[in-house]
Design a protein around this motif. Structure first.
Motif, mmCIF file in Angstrom:
data_model
loop_
_atom_site.group_PDB
_atom_site.id
_atom_site.type_symbol
_atom_site.label_atom_id
_atom_site.label_comp_id
_atom_site.label_asym_id
_atom_site.label_seq_id
_atom_site.Cartn_x
_atom_site.Cartn_y
_atom_site.Cartn_z
ATOM 1 N N LEU A 30 0.817 -1.211 0.000
ATOM 2 C CA LEU A 30 0.000 0.000 0.000
ATOM 3 C C LEU A 30 0.853 1.265 0.000
ATOM 4 O O LEU A 30 0.538 2.243 -0.663
ATOM 5 N N ASP A 31 1.942 1.240 0.749
ATOM 6 C CA ASP A 31 2.822 2.401 0.831
ATOM 7 C C ASP A 31 4.106 2.205 0.025
ATOM 8 O O ASP A 31 5.080 2.935 0.213
ATOM 9 N N CYS A 32 4.111 1.211 -0.848
ATOM 10 C CA CYS A 32 5.284 0.918 -1.682
ATOM 11 C C CYS A 32 6.530 0.778 -0.806
ATOM 12 O O CYS A 32 7.586 1.341 -1.096
ATOM 13 N N ASN A 33 6.391 0.039 0.280
ATOM 14 C CA ASN A 33 7.502 -0.119 1.218
ATOM 15 C C ASN A 33 7.927 -1.578 1.380
ATOM 16 O O ASN A 33 8.612 -1.930 2.324
ATOM 17 N N GLU A 34 7.478 -2.432 0.468
ATOM 18 C CA GLU A 34 7.864 -3.842 0.474
ATOM 19 C C GLU A 34 8.473 -4.171 -0.885
ATOM 20 O O GLU A 34 8.085 -3.604 -1.887
ATOM 21 N N CYS A 35 9.425 -5.105 -0.882
ATOM 22 C CA CYS A 35 10.020 -5.510 -2.153
ATOM 23 C C CYS A 35 9.024 -6.370 -2.935
ATOM 24 O O CYS A 35 8.350 -7.223 -2.369
#
Length: 127
Positions: free
Chosen positions: A79-84
């Motif tokens: 959702l926050d583009c914070n996972e690979c």
């Protein structure tokens, strides 16, 4: 007769800020709005005409859609583009996971099989 208020003012006695104006002299746009007549979205406020969603693009991680939603770059997800995403790993999601290589982590590393899975290692022995 009825009072005619200046552009930024409203109310029976012209003592309230009109529309998207605020401040002691009704001379500042409300949050999210800008322009000579508070007619357009401030930078990083979306969507046009509403301007109530904030999205601050983060270089290397995501951009924002015209509705203010995060649009992850290829190697990021969540959702926050914070996972690979997919086959990416590392602090900046810029390294291929074990077994994978290529500009987009799309091919098997040497000695990794089968193609498309790359999860079995087989190192040929010399001799």
């Amino acid at each position: 007769g009825q009072k005619v208020c200046y552009e930024n003012w409203s109310g029976l006695d012209c003592n309230e800020c009109a529309g998207r104006w605020e401040g002691e002299n009704c001379d500042q746009c409300i949050e999210g709005w800008t322009g000579a007549k508070c007619q357009e979205c401030e930078e990083n406020y979306f969507p046009d005409g509403v301007c109530n969603v904030t999205c601050n693009p983060e270089l290397g991680r995501f951009n924002c859609s015209d509705k203010g939603q995060k649009v992850c770059y290829e190697n990021w997800s969540g959702l926050d583009c914070n996972e690979c995403a997919g086959r990416w790993e590392g602090e900046n999601c810029d390294q291929c996971i074990e077994g994978w290589t290529g500009a987009k982590c799309q091919e098997c590393e040497e000695n990794y099989y089968p193609e498309g899975f790359c999860n079995i290692t087989c190192k040929p022995e010399l001799g």
